[in-house]
Scaffold this active site. Structure first.
Site, PDB file in Angstrom:
ATOM      1  N   GLU A   1       0.807  -1.213   0.000  1.00 57.21           N
ATOM      2  CA  GLU A   1       0.000   0.000   0.000  1.00 57.21           C
ATOM      3  C   GLU A   1       0.845   1.271   0.000  1.00 57.21           C
ATOM      4  O   GLU A   1       0.485   2.270  -0.625  1.00 57.21           O
ATOM      5  CB  GLU A   1      -0.942  -0.007   1.214  1.00 57.21           C
ATOM      6  CG  GLU A   1      -2.111  -0.990   1.087  1.00 57.21           C
ATOM      7  CD  GLU A   1      -1.724  -2.434   1.352  1.00 57.21           C
ATOM      8  OE1 GLU A   1      -2.512  -3.337   1.033  1.00 57.21           O
ATOM      9  OE2 GLU A   1      -0.617  -2.665   1.888  1.00 57.21           O
TER      10      GLU A   1
ATOM     11  N   HIS B   1     -11.330  -6.292   8.143  1.00 55.43           N
ATOM     12  CA  HIS B   1     -12.044  -5.984   6.904  1.00 55.43           C
ATOM     13  C   HIS B   1     -13.366  -5.261   7.174  1.00 55.43           C
ATOM     14  O   HIS B   1     -14.326  -5.420   6.424  1.00 55.43           O
ATOM     15  CB  HIS B   1     -12.321  -7.263   6.109  1.00 55.43           C
ATOM     16  CG  HIS B   1     -11.090  -7.968   5.649  1.00 55.43           C
ATOM     17  ND1 HIS B   1     -10.405  -8.846   6.444  1.00 55.43           N
ATOM     18  CD2 HIS B   1     -10.399  -7.896   4.475  1.00 55.43           C
ATOM     19  CE1 HIS B   1      -9.363  -9.308   5.782  1.00 55.43           C
ATOM     20  NE2 HIS B   1      -9.331  -8.744   4.594  1.00 55.43           N
TER      21      HIS B   1
END
Length: 367
Positions: free
Chosen positions: A101, A171
Site C-alpha cells: 500500500e 475488513h
C-alpha cells in the site's frame, strides 16, 4: 458449542436474542434509493460497484493520461469495480501492483506530480495505514510546501470501508476520522450508486488529492437508476434527505440508510419529525447545512460505524456546541461503534443499528 453458551456469557437483556436458533444477518440496514436522479437524461439501473465502474470508464475514456492501478484491479478487483477496464484500455493504463500500500500511494503521488491522472485502489480501507505516511506527509503537503508551484491534485484513492456482515477486525473498519485531521486532503463517502459515480468523477477532477471511502456492503445492496451521462457531486456539500423540525439526524455512508429508517420509526412511535442529513463529505464538511438544521430542530443525533472516541462525530458535536449552543434543547447524542477492535460474531452488537439510534432520539426528546 460456543454459540450454545452465548446466553450465559452475554448480559441478560441479550438472552432473548440468543435463545433462538443462531443466525447471522449480513445487513443492519434497509437500503432505500434516492428519489430523484442527479441530472436529467437516459438512465441505467446499476448497483454501486457498477456505478463506480462506469465512473472509472468515463475517467479513462475522457483523459488519456489517466491510469488505474492497485492490487488485483486488472481482473476486476475483489469487488469487481474495475471489471473489463484493462481489456478496454490496455495493460499500460489498468494494471496490478505489488501487495504494498505504501508503494501504491507513493507511485500515485509520483504520477500525479508529473501531470497525469492517478486513480489508486487500496483493496480494503483497513490496509490503508501502511500508506499513511505517503498520503499525509507527501500527498497532502505537496501544494503547501511548494508555494503552489506543484501539487498532486490528480490523485484519487479509492478504498472499500465499513461493516459487511462477516469482515471482522481486518475488513470492517471505518478510518475516515484519521484523514479528516489532515489539511490538503479531501475525503468523501457515498451512500449509493448515484452519489458514488458523482463523487468519484468529482474527485478525479479535483485539484487536491482525494480519498473516497466506499462502504463495501453497498456495492451490491445499493441499486438505483443512474444517469448514463457524466455528472459530478459537489465535495463539501451535505444532502438533506428528509426535512423535519424536531430532531436532526446526521450520518454518512451506510449509516444514512439506518437513519432514514429510524426517522420513520420515530415518526410512528414518538410523533416527531426528524431531519435526516447525509454529510457526504468528511473533509471539507458542510457546517452551514448542519448548523442551520440544528438551530431549527434543537436536538441532534449523530451516528457512525467507527469507534466513539475521536470519531468524526466528535468534531461535529464540538462545532454544534460552539455554533448552536443557545439553540440546543438537549445534549448532542452520538451513536457509534464501541471502543474495541471490530468483532466478528459480535458484529450485530457493535453496530449503531436502528434500535440504538431510536433510543438516542428518545433521550433527546425526553431530556
Amino acid at each position: 458449542m460456543f454459540l450454545q453458551k452465548l446466553p450465559s456469557i452475554l448480559p441478560k437483556h441479550f438472552n432473548g436474542i440468543c435463545n433462538v436458533s443462531p443466525k447471522r444477518f449480513s445487513s443492519h440496514f434497509t437500503y432505500t434509493p434516492d428519489e430523484k436522479a442527479p441530472i436529467a437524461g437516459p438512465k441505467v439501473k446499476m448497483n454501486m460497484f457498477q456505478a463506480i465502474n462506469n465512473a472509472l470508464d468515463i475517467s479513462l475514456q475522457s483523459d488519456e493520461s489517466a491510469v488505474l492501478f492497485g492490487e488485483d484491479v486488472a481482473f476486476g478487483g475483489v469487488f469487481r469495480c474495475s471489471m473489463n477496464l484493462q481489456k478496454k484500455y490496455g495493460k499500460e493504463r489498468v494494471f496490478n501492483t505489488p501487495l504494498c500500500e505504501q508503494g501504491i500511494a507513493g507511485f500515485g503521488i509520483g504520477i500525479a506530480n508529473t501531470g497525469s491522472t492517478a486513480i489508486a485502489e487500496i483493496q480494503f480501507a483497513d490496509y490503508i495505514f501502511p500508506a499513511f505516511d505517503q498520503i499525509i506527509n507527501e500527498a497532502a503537503k505537496c501544494r503547501y510546501r511548494s508555494g503552489n508551484l506543484f501539487d498532486c491534485g490528480s490523485l484519487t484513492i479509492r478504498a472499500p470501508c465499513g461493516a459487511v456482515g462477516h469482515g471482522a477486525l481486518y475488513h470492517s473498519q471505518s478510518p475516515e476520522a484519521f484523514f479528516a485531521h489532515v489539511p490538503g486532503l479531501k475525503v468523501v463517502i457515498p451512500r449509493g450508486p448515484n452519489k458514488a459515480k458523482g463523487l468519484l468523477l468529482a474527485c478525479v477532477k479535483d485539484k487536491d488529492p482525494c480519498i473516497i471511502f466506499e462502504p463495501k456492503t453497498l456495492y451490491r445492496a445499493a441499486v438505483e437508476e443512474v444517469p448514463e451521462a457524466p455528472f459530478e457531486s459537489a465535495i463539501g456539500q451535505a444532502d438533506i434527505l428528509r426535512p423535519g423540525n424536531d430532531v436532526t439526524l446526521i450520518a454518512w455512508g451506510t449509516q444514512v440508510h439506518v437513519m432514514k429508517e429510524v426517522a420513520d420509526m420515530a415518526k410512528a412511535k414518538f410523533k416527531v419529525n426528524c431531519e435526516v442529513i447525509d454529510l457526504v463529505s468528511i473533509l471539507p464538511w458542510d457546517k452551514e447545512t448542519v448548523c442551520n438544521s440544528v438551530k431549527k430542530c434543537g436536538r441532534v443525533v449523530i451516528a457512525h460505524e467507527a469507534p466513539l472516541t475521536s470519531g468524526f462525530g466528535a468534531e461535529i458535536a464540538a462545532t454544534i456546541q460552539e455554533e448552536c449552543f443557545l439553540h440546543l434543547e438537549a445534549p448532542v447524542q452520538r451513536v457509534t461503534g464501541w471502543d474495541t477492535p471490530f468483532p466478528h460474531v459480535f458484529e450485530p452488537f457493535y453496530l449503531p443499528d436502528k434500535h440504538r439510534c431510536l433510543e438516542a432520539i428518545r433521550k433527546v426528546i425526553e431530556f
